[in-house]
Design a protein around this motif. Structure first.
Motif, mmCIF file in Angstrom:
data_model
loop_
_atom_site.group_PDB
_atom_site.id
_atom_site.type_symbol
_atom_site.label_atom_id
_atom_site.label_comp_id
_atom_site.label_asym_id
_atom_site.label_seq_id
_atom_site.Cartn_x
_atom_site.Cartn_y
_atom_site.Cartn_z
ATOM 1 N N LYS A 32 5.652 3.688 1.958
ATOM 2 C CA LYS A 32 4.954 2.506 1.468
ATOM 3 C C LYS A 32 5.076 1.399 2.505
ATOM 4 O O LYS A 32 6.006 1.396 3.304
ATOM 5 N N ASP B 63 9.625 7.120 1.532
ATOM 6 C CA ASP B 63 9.937 7.508 0.154
ATOM 7 C C ASP B 63 11.343 8.109 0.072
ATOM 8 O O ASP B 63 12.097 7.820 -0.854
ATOM 9 N N LYS C 9 6.174 8.929 12.850
ATOM 10 C CA LYS C 9 4.771 8.746 12.456
ATOM 11 C C LYS C 9 4.203 7.458 13.034
ATOM 12 O O LYS C 9 3.090 7.425 13.552
ATOM 13 N N GLU D 253 0.849 -1.187 0.000
ATOM 14 C CA GLU D 253 0.000 0.000 0.000
ATOM 15 C C GLU D 253 0.885 1.237 0.000
ATOM 16 O O GLU D 253 1.917 1.274 0.674
ATOM 17 N N GLU D 254 0.456 2.231 -0.754
ATOM 18 C CA GLU D 254 1.160 3.513 -0.806
ATOM 19 C C GLU D 254 0.449 4.514 0.086
ATOM 20 O O GLU D 254 -0.782 4.610 0.085
ATOM 21 N N HIS D 255 1.232 5.255 0.862
ATOM 22 C CA HIS D 255 0.694 6.290 1.732
ATOM 23 C C HIS D 255 1.495 7.568 1.505
ATOM 24 O O HIS D 255 2.464 7.573 0.735
ATOM 25 N N ASP D 256 1.082 8.620 2.158
ATOM 26 C CA ASP D 256 1.755 9.902 2.002
ATOM 27 C C ASP D 256 3.152 9.826 2.611
ATOM 28 O O ASP D 256 3.314 9.813 3.826
ATOM 29 N N GLY D 257 4.175 9.733 1.757
ATOM 30 C CA GLY D 257 5.552 9.741 2.221
ATOM 31 C C GLY D 257 6.149 8.380 2.510
ATOM 32 O O GLY D 257 7.333 8.291 2.840
ATOM 33 N N HIS E 175 -2.225 0.589 8.986
ATOM 34 C CA HIS E 175 -1.550 0.797 7.698
ATOM 35 C C HIS E 175 -1.020 -0.504 7.095
ATOM 36 O O HIS E 175 -0.159 -0.472 6.224
#
Length: 428
Positions: free
Chosen positions: A222, A267, A278, A216-220, A289
């Motif tokens: 994976k 990233d 985070k 899954e890709e998330h903000d900033g 996540h």
């Protein structure tokens, strides 16, 4: 998972995981690879809590995120009976979980404590002669550790760590060996560049595949979820939601344990510490996540690595609020063993926590993962559906979790997959 039945401490264990990960990075100025078992540390401290009273117990409960010893005991029983149940007879991961309590033959344990740790943690209790045969006792404990971890860890107590003043040693060991649901092909592994936090690079063997993966890709960042093989039909097709459910366990029997390794990859090549922050921002961040579905992967690279940690956690635990247990004038472990008084009733010996040793090894290759961890507490008298890339060619965090309970069995971060350190050090 229905609250009140099962492992109610998954959020507390995850919070402990994040705090330990931050502490065990040693220093951000001179960081190193880290591997540890939150569940082993949690279980070992629970053995201490089972014998603590007053402010000492309050501090242990706060560190472990529990409301009572009864809650810890219930969690212990669930971990032993379910979350760490050996699946190797049915083709799943091999899991071994063992707890041990060694006490000096001249310092008997309280009967209620013996009953509690045997019932909740299946602990082995043995009397040894610390006073006259300290070195032989240390060797006995190390042999137990080697047997419990499939010899992946050959010892935990270093020379001179046990003396005639040692009264009790508590140990917890976890061994895990699982094969990927779909192993990587060794012929596809190639040596490629892995970029370090300081901007330099090393050559590391990178596993590659063209298969779809749980990404899954998330903000900033994976997230990759690599399931281990299981005989539970459809176990990895979708992550279970049972731990969030309020339904009765009688209507929905607890599913079999399901294990996976999850890799959190920032990233940015130097983005690990921001990502660790985070992850630590919420106890539910990790489970919230985790990828649920497979997606097509364009480029995929993950390094083979072997990461270890061997150190004393005493300073770390003090920084986390566990203070009284280490002080002779404040420790209250009288539910484990009573204080010793002279004929006039004056206190001459009190049980106090001396050192907490932890050792862990996690090895990842094309076939799967082999990992082991030991925690020892020593006490003494004192006075989206588009193809994605997942290229782990820079530092990342990893977690081995049991998905049904949410228990974090192993955790760590890889800064340089070509390095494997295993020397004892204090973590200040």
């Amino acid at each position: 998972m229905a609250r009140g039945r099962g492992f109610t401490g998954s959020d507390a264990l995850t919070a402990l995981t994040h705090r330990l990960a931050d502490q065990l990075s040693v220093t951000r100025e001179n960081p190193s690879n880290v591997a540890f078992s939150p569940l082993s540390i949690y279980s070992a401290l629970s053995l201490v809590a089972a014998g603590a009273r007053g402010g000492t117990l309050d501090e242990l409960l706060a560190v472990l995120g529990a409301s009572s010893r009864d809650e810890l005991a219930a969690n212990g029983r669930f971990v032993v009976e379910h979350a760490l149940a050996d699946r190797s007879p049915s083709g799943g991961p091999r899991v071994a979980f063992a707890s041990g309590v060694w006490h000096d033959a001249g310092r008997a344990l309280e009967p209620a404590y013996r009953e509690a740790v045997v019932a909740s943690y299946l602990a082995e209790i043995r009397a040894v002669d610390f006073r006259n045969k300290a070195e032989e006792s240390r060797e006995e404990i190390n042999k137990w550790v080697a047997a419990a971890t499939g010899k992946l860890i050959d010892s935990i107590l270093p020379p001179e760590s046990v003396s005639e003043d040692t009264a009790v040693v508590l140990a917890n060991a976890i061994y895990f060996k699982g094969k990927w649901e779909t192993p990587f092909k060794k012929k596809n592994t190639k040596v490629e560049r892995f970029y370090l936090l300081d901007g330099t690079a090393v050559d590391a063997p990178m596993m590659r595949t063209g298969r779809s993966q749980y990404v899954e890709e998330h903000d900033g960042f994976k997230v990759l979820r690599l399931p281990y093989g299981s005989q539970d039909p459809g176990a990895s097709k979708k992550r279970p939601r049972s731990r969030q459910s309020g339904t009765s366990s009688r209507d929905n029997p607890a599913p079999l344990p399901r294990y996976s390794m999850c890799v959190f990859l920032p990233d940015a090549r130097d983005g690990l510490w921001d990502l660790v922050g985070k992850i630590a921002s919420s106890p539910s961040f990790l489970r919230d996540h985790l990828p649920e579905y497979e997606v097509d992967v364009d480029e995929f690279r993950l390094p083979k690595f072997k990461v270890s940690f061997y150190g004393k956690l005493s300073c770390v635990l003090r920084d986390m609020g566990l203070v009284a247990a280490f002080k002779a004038d404040k420790a209250d472990l009288t539910d484990m063993a009573p204080d010793v008084e002279d004929a006039s009733g004056e206190l001459i010996k009190r049980l106090v926590l001396k050192d907490v040793f932890h050792r862990a090894v996690v090895e990842v290759n094309e076939e799967g993962t082999e990992a082991a961890a030991v925690t020892v507490c020593e006490e003494e008298d004192e006075s989206a559906c588009q193809p994605v890339d997942f290229i782990a060619d820079h530092p990342f965090a990893f977690f081995v979790i049991e998905e049904v309970s949410g228990a974090v069995v192993f955790a760590g971060h890889v800064l340089d997959p070509t390095k494997h350190q295993d020397t004892l050090h204090d973590v200040d």
